[in-house]
Structure formats: C-alpha cells, structure tokens
Design an enzyme around this catalytic site. Structure first.
Site, PDB file in Angstrom:
ATOM      1  N   SER A 129      10.184  -9.095  -7.691  1.00  0.00           N
ATOM      2  CA  SER A 129       8.758  -9.994  -7.714  1.00  0.00           C
ATOM      3  C   SER A 129       8.503 -10.764  -8.598  1.00  0.00           C
ATOM      4  CB  SER A 129       7.833  -9.111  -7.072  1.00  0.00           C
ATOM      5  OG  SER A 129       7.190  -8.344  -8.073  1.00  0.00           O
ATOM      6  N   THR A 130       7.890 -11.684  -9.356  1.00  0.00           N
ATOM      7  CA  THR A 130       6.683 -12.135  -9.963  1.00  0.00           C
ATOM      8  C   THR A 130       5.996 -11.243 -11.172  1.00  0.00           C
ATOM      9  OG1 THR A 130       6.679 -15.040  -9.133  1.00  0.00           O
ATOM     10  CG2 THR A 130       5.227 -14.663 -10.227  1.00  0.00           C
ATOM     11  N   GLU A 131       6.102 -10.727 -10.569  1.00  0.00           N
ATOM     12  CA  GLU A 131       5.232  -9.832 -11.373  1.00  0.00           C
ATOM     13  C   GLU A 131       5.911  -8.995 -11.335  1.00  0.00           C
ATOM     14  OE1 GLU A 131       4.390 -10.803  -7.720  1.00  0.00           O
ATOM     15  OE2 GLU A 131       2.587 -11.897  -8.082  1.00  0.00           O
ATOM     16  N   ASN A 132       7.028  -8.194 -11.248  1.00  0.00           N
ATOM     17  CA  ASN A 132       8.514  -7.378 -11.697  1.00  0.00           C
ATOM     18  C   ASN A 132       8.443  -8.201 -13.518  1.00  0.00           C
ATOM     19  OD1 ASN A 132       9.798  -6.619  -8.766  1.00  0.00           O
ATOM     20  ND2 ASN A 132       8.057  -5.331 -10.326  1.00  0.00           N
ATOM     21  N   TRP A 187      12.456   7.789  -7.008  1.00  0.00           N
ATOM     22  CA  TRP A 187      13.554   8.457  -5.994  1.00  0.00           C
ATOM     23  C   TRP A 187      14.425   9.010  -7.125  1.00  0.00           C
ATOM     24  CZ3 TRP A 187      18.715   7.656  -6.233  1.00  0.00           C
ATOM     25  CH2 TRP A 187      19.254   8.296  -5.425  1.00  0.00           C
ATOM     26  N   ASP A 233      11.097  -0.500  -1.813  1.00  0.00           N
ATOM     27  CA  ASP A 233      10.386   0.235  -2.226  1.00  0.00           C
ATOM     28  C   ASP A 233      10.842   1.741  -3.139  1.00  0.00           C
ATOM     29  OD1 ASP A 233       8.707   0.478  -5.141  1.00  0.00           O
ATOM     30  OD2 ASP A 233       6.844   0.289  -3.413  1.00  0.00           O
TER      31      ASP A 233
HETATM   32  C1  IPE Z   1       7.850  -4.647  -4.574  1.00  0.00           C
HETATM   33  O1  IPE Z   1       8.098  -3.622  -4.808  1.00  0.00           O
HETATM   34  C2  IPE Z   1       8.972  -5.590  -5.150  1.00  0.00           C
HETATM   35  C3  IPE Z   1      10.001  -5.739  -4.737  1.00  0.00           C
HETATM   36  C4  IPE Z   1      10.170  -4.482  -3.910  1.00  0.00           C
HETATM   37  C5  IPE Z   1      10.833  -6.242  -5.400  1.00  0.00           C
HETATM   38  P1  IPE Z   1       7.037  -3.221  -6.467  1.00  0.00           P
HETATM   39  O2  IPE Z   1       7.070  -1.994  -6.844  1.00  0.00           O
HETATM   40  O3  IPE Z   1       6.344  -4.432  -7.540  1.00  0.00           O
HETATM   41  O4  IPE Z   1       5.136  -3.753  -5.951  1.00  0.00           O
HETATM   42  P2  IPE Z   1       3.755  -2.933  -6.490  1.00  0.00           P
HETATM   43  O5  IPE Z   1       3.947  -3.363  -7.704  1.00  0.00           O
HETATM   44  O6  IPE Z   1       4.229  -1.296  -6.302  1.00  0.00           O
HETATM   45  O7  IPE Z   1       2.834  -3.308  -5.587  1.00  0.00           O
HETATM   46  C1  IPE Z   2      11.942  -1.419  -5.899  1.00  0.00           C
HETATM   47  O1  IPE Z   2      11.798   0.060  -6.801  1.00  0.00           O
HETATM   48  C2  IPE Z   2      12.567  -2.072  -6.999  1.00  0.00           C
HETATM   49  C3  IPE Z   2      12.375  -2.972  -7.061  1.00  0.00           C
HETATM   50  C4  IPE Z   2      10.555  -3.247  -8.055  1.00  0.00           C
HETATM   51  C5  IPE Z   2      12.502  -4.077  -8.628  1.00  0.00           C
HETATM   52  P1  IPE Z   2      10.350   0.258  -7.884  1.00  0.00           P
HETATM   53  O2  IPE Z   2      11.615   0.059  -9.125  1.00  0.00           O
HETATM   54  O3  IPE Z   2       9.366  -0.449  -7.525  1.00  0.00           O
HETATM   55  O4  IPE Z   2      10.249   1.863  -7.378  1.00  0.00           O
HETATM   56  P2  IPE Z   2       9.202   3.030  -7.830  1.00  0.00           P
HETATM   57  O5  IPE Z   2       7.969   1.883  -6.652  1.00  0.00           O
HETATM   58  O6  IPE Z   2       8.772   2.820  -9.248  1.00  0.00           O
HETATM   59  O7  IPE Z   2       9.635   4.405  -7.229  1.00  0.00           O
HETATM   60 MG    MG Z   3       8.053   0.018  -6.961  1.00  0.00          MG
END
Ligand code: IPE
Ligand code: IPE
Ligand code: MG
Length: 243
Positions: A55-58, A15, A10
C-alpha cells in the site's frame, strides 16, 4: 461464482513472529499463498483476482522491509512468469508507479507485457496503491478533460468516475476477503467495494489455504445481495429469471 474477488493479504509479519522468525520469512511464505490462491481462482473460473500487495502507507515501513518487499515482489513474479503464461494468467499492476524504484518498475512492466496475451484469470497486483491516491488521480484526469473542453462537468457520472480509476474496465469486486484478523479496509478499492460482500478471516495470509478460499466463496454464495431492495423483491426477481 463471483466474477471478481479482491483480497487484502494481511498477517505475514505476525505469522512469522508467532514462530520466532523474521517478518521477511512471513512475506516469503506469503508468496506461496499467492501462487495457490491464483491457481484456485483459475480452477474455479473466477475472472478477476485483485491482490493488495503493497500500500501507499506501506512506504512508511522500515527501509529494510520496504527494500526486501520490492525485491521479493519482482523476483517472485519473474520466477512465476513462465507458469503464468502457460496458464493464460494476465498480470496487471495498479498503483503509483512513480514511487516504485526504477529497477522494480521496469521488471514489473516486463512481466505485465509478457503475460498480456493471457485470456484466463486477470491477476491485478495493487502495488504502491491506495484508494485515495487513485481517486485523487481520477479527479485530476476528469478535471483536465473538463478544463480543456473535452468533457462537460454535467457529463461526469458514476461510469465516468469508474473509467478514470486504475481498475477501469473491470467489474467491481463481488467479494472482498481480508486475512489476518483485522476488520478494516485500509484504503483499498473504496469506490469499487461500495456493494461488495466482505469476508474477514483470522487466518494469517501465509496459512490461508485453498480450502479457506473456497469457504470464503461459499460464505459469499450464501448471502443475499439486496442492493437496497427488499429480500422479497430479490426472491421474486430470482424466480422470474432463474439463471
Ligand atoms: C494492508 O495491510 C496492505 C496490504 C495488505 C498490502 P497493512 O498491514 O498495511 O494494513 P494496516 O496498516 O494494518 O491497516
Ligand atoms: C501483509 O502482511 C503484507 C504487506 C502489508 C506487505 P503484514 O506485513 O502487514 O503482516 P502483519 O500485519 O504485520 O502481521
Ligand atoms: Mg498488516
């Protein structure tokens, strides 16, 4: 040494933003970290590395970012496949592939097949994955076995549930690492991390180094895993069978 390390990668977006860049730039730099940490795990003799990739939520992210991520995941895997084969890395994918666009699903399947003979580290990417999706799926599989008479309800035990999960056959993670500063598990491997050691680091994924990885493992090694027993029991077990 842990046998299985799971990582919630994450902080790519933050970053990038911190440096006035687009989120996509963070994701691209995150790929370099995946490469370095896979290599480190291999060097350390860790057998299973399981990375939360999407993730599913992504799926709820802006369409442009979702598309960018799907293309980035498959193109970087294809680029790294020859090296994965050379190093004996066995790639696996867990998650709801039905939601993954066809082009990505096909190319992922090919990378998995191309590395199937690997006998080194098992690199599992959780893509379109969530633990609740996985558990619901396992319930369906088990329920249909019971409904068709191939299994009895009273034979459902922890091993049967584990075997119906996407991670069937893998040991549970000994260590779960989350980068990016948040202290949560975001629907990742909920069943499997029942007794995992958790390490959270404020470092964003693109800046997470081999040394940070080694430090997380050292922290794990310094912990006493008691599994409900007392510290004294664990110490006397360790002294009676030193390994
Ligand atoms: C968790 O990261 C999923 C992955 C690293 C692929 P997220 O950035 O989606 O998590 P939340 O939503 O902040 O908890
Ligand atoms: C993790 O980085 C990668 C994925 C969830 C695909 P994020 O994209 O969640 O990065 P932040 O949390 O917004 O910084
Ligand atoms: Mg994140």
């Amino acid at each position: 040494m842990p046998r299985h390390v799971a990582i919630i990668m994450d902080g790519n977006g933050r970053w990038a933003r911190k440096q006035g860049q687009q989120r996509s730039w963070g994701h691209r730099n995150g790929v370099t970290t995946v490469h370095d940490i896979t290599e480190a795990a291999d060097d350390l003799g860790i057998k299973y590395l399981t990375l939360y990739t999407f993730s599913t939520e992504n799926w709820n992210r802006p369409e442009e970012e979702v598309n960018m991520l799907m293309h980035l995941i498959v193109s970087s895997l294809e680029e790294q496949t020859p090296e994965l084969i050379r190093k004996g890395v066995q790639l696996r994918v867990i998650g709801d592939m039905e939601r993954v666009p066809k082009f990505a699903r096909e190319r992922l399947t090919r990378c998995v097949a191309d590395t199937a003979a690997g006998t080194g580290v098992v690199l599992t990417l959780a893509i379109s994955y969530s633990s609740r999706w996985e558990i619901v799926n396992a319930c369906r599989v088990i329920a249909s076995r019971v409904a068709s008479g191939r299994m009895r309800a009273e034979d459902i035990d922890e091993a049967a549930v584990s075997a119906a999960l996407a991670t069937a056959g893998m040991p549970d993670p000994d260590l779960l690492i989350r980068t990016g500063g948040d202290i949560r598990v975001s629907n990742y491997l909920l069943w499997q991390i029942a007794y995992s050691e958790l390490v959270f680091t404020p470092k964003y994924w693109p800046e997470f180094t081999r040394d940070d990885f080694t430090a997380a493992i050292a922290e794990y090694q310094g912990r006493q895993r008691r599994y409900g027993k007392t510290g004294e029991q664990i110490e006397s077990e360790a002294s009676s069978n030193p390994s």
